[in-house]
Design a protein around this motif. Structure first.
Motif, short mmCIF file in Angstrom:
data_model
loop_
_atom_site.label_atom_id
_atom_site.label_comp_id
_atom_site.label_asym_id
_atom_site.label_seq_id
_atom_site.Cartn_x
_atom_site.Cartn_y
_atom_site.Cartn_z
N SER A 104 43.02 2.61 6.60
CA SER A 104 43.31 2.11 7.95
C SER A 104 44.36 2.93 8.69
O SER A 104 44.19 3.24 9.87
N SER A 105 45.45 3.33 8.04
CA SER A 105 46.47 4.11 8.75
C SER A 105 45.95 5.50 9.09
O SER A 105 46.22 6.02 10.18
N PHE A 106 45.16 6.09 8.20
CA PHE A 106 44.56 7.39 8.48
C PHE A 106 43.56 7.27 9.64
O PHE A 106 43.56 8.10 10.55
N ALA A 107 42.75 6.22 9.61
CA ALA A 107 41.76 6.01 10.67
C ALA A 107 42.45 5.78 12.01
O ALA A 107 41.99 6.28 13.04
N LYS A 108 43.56 5.06 12.01
CA LYS A 108 44.30 4.83 13.26
C LYS A 108 44.76 6.15 13.87
O LYS A 108 44.74 6.33 15.09
N GLU A 109 45.20 7.07 13.02
CA GLU A 109 45.62 8.38 13.51
C GLU A 109 44.44 9.16 14.09
O GLU A 109 44.59 9.88 15.08
N LEU A 110 43.27 9.01 13.49
CA LEU A 110 42.08 9.70 14.00
C LEU A 110 41.61 9.13 15.33
O LEU A 110 40.91 9.82 16.08
N LEU A 111 41.97 7.92 15.64
CA LEU A 111 41.57 7.32 16.91
C LEU A 111 42.13 8.12 18.09
O LEU A 111 41.51 8.22 19.14
N VAL A 112 43.29 8.70 17.91
CA VAL A 112 43.90 9.53 18.95
C VAL A 112 43.00 10.75 19.21
O VAL A 112 42.80 11.15 20.36
N VAL A 113 42.45 11.31 18.16
CA VAL A 113 41.53 12.45 18.30
C VAL A 113 40.28 12.01 19.04
O VAL A 113 39.81 12.69 19.95
N ALA A 114 39.75 10.85 18.67
CA ALA A 114 38.56 10.32 19.34
C ALA A 114 38.84 10.10 20.83
O ALA A 114 38.00 10.41 21.69
N ASP A 115 40.01 9.56 21.14
CA ASP A 115 40.39 9.35 22.54
C ASP A 115 40.45 10.67 23.31
O ASP A 115 39.98 10.77 24.44
N SER A 116 41.04 11.68 22.70
CA SER A 116 41.15 12.99 23.35
C SER A 116 39.77 13.58 23.61
O SER A 116 39.51 14.14 24.68
N LEU A 117 38.88 13.44 22.64
CA LEU A 117 37.53 13.95 22.82
C LEU A 117 36.80 13.18 23.93
O LEU A 117 36.10 13.79 24.75
N GLN A 118 36.98 11.87 23.98
CA GLN A 118 36.35 11.08 25.04
C GLN A 118 36.89 11.47 26.41
O GLN A 118 36.15 11.54 27.39
#
Length: 176
Positions: free
Chosen positions: A69-83
């Protein structure tokens, strides 16, 4: 428990004793009751052991599922940047770059799906405070009160547990 049984067995009468038959029946009855009690205890202990095994197994599965979960939360920032990058317009000049971002975003979404991270898609759905965080409420003649009319930031779940709530704008209904 075994000490009690030993003490009682020492008090048994011999065959020469007249009251021996009567005592033996009472002793057998007492010992049968003790055997029944011990059997009940054994069953309770076995049930407790099985319950403990189930709890450990459930805890282990939860730990395995939510360790990321903590790793996935950090990846959400990457997903947001890509979006954000994908929300720009594609032109002939940046066509290859745009397609690369699309591919990268798609790969990230595939990884999310593989590990149980799911995007919350609330647009035009009823506001759910467990999945959505309302930033503001605005009048909207096209939608009923409590309908999500705009998504400011996508939300995500990990195995049906919220990683990040979606930031949304909610309709307050028709203006009066």
């Amino acid at each position: 428990m075994t000490e009690d049984l030993e003490k009682e067995s020492q008090h048994l009468h011999t065959e020469k004793d007249e009251s021996c038959g009567m005592c033996a029946k009472e002793e057998v009855k007492i010992l049968e009751e003790k055997v029944q009690n011990l059997e009940k205890e054994r069953l309770l202990i076995m049930a407790e052991a099985e319950n403990r095994c189930r709890r450990v197994e459930t805890s282990s599965k939860d730990r395995e599922q939510f360790t990321l979960s903590s790793f996935a939360k950090e990846l959400l920032v990457v997903a947001d940047s890509l979006q954000c990058a994908l929300s720009g317009k594609e032109s002939e000049e940046n066509s290859a770059f745009y397609k690369g971002i699309q591919l990268t975003s798609s790969l990230l979404q595939n990884v999310f799906e593989k590990f149980g991270v799911t995007r919350i898609t609330p647009l035009h759905h009823v506001f759910n405070p467990e999945l959505h965080q309302a930033i503001k409420e605005v009048p909207d003649a096209q939608h009923e009160r409590g309908i999500v009319i705009e998504v400011l930031q996508e939300g995500y779940t990990l195995h049906h547990r919220v990683l990040r709530a979606a930031l949304v704008v909610v309709s307050s209904g028709k203006e009066q």
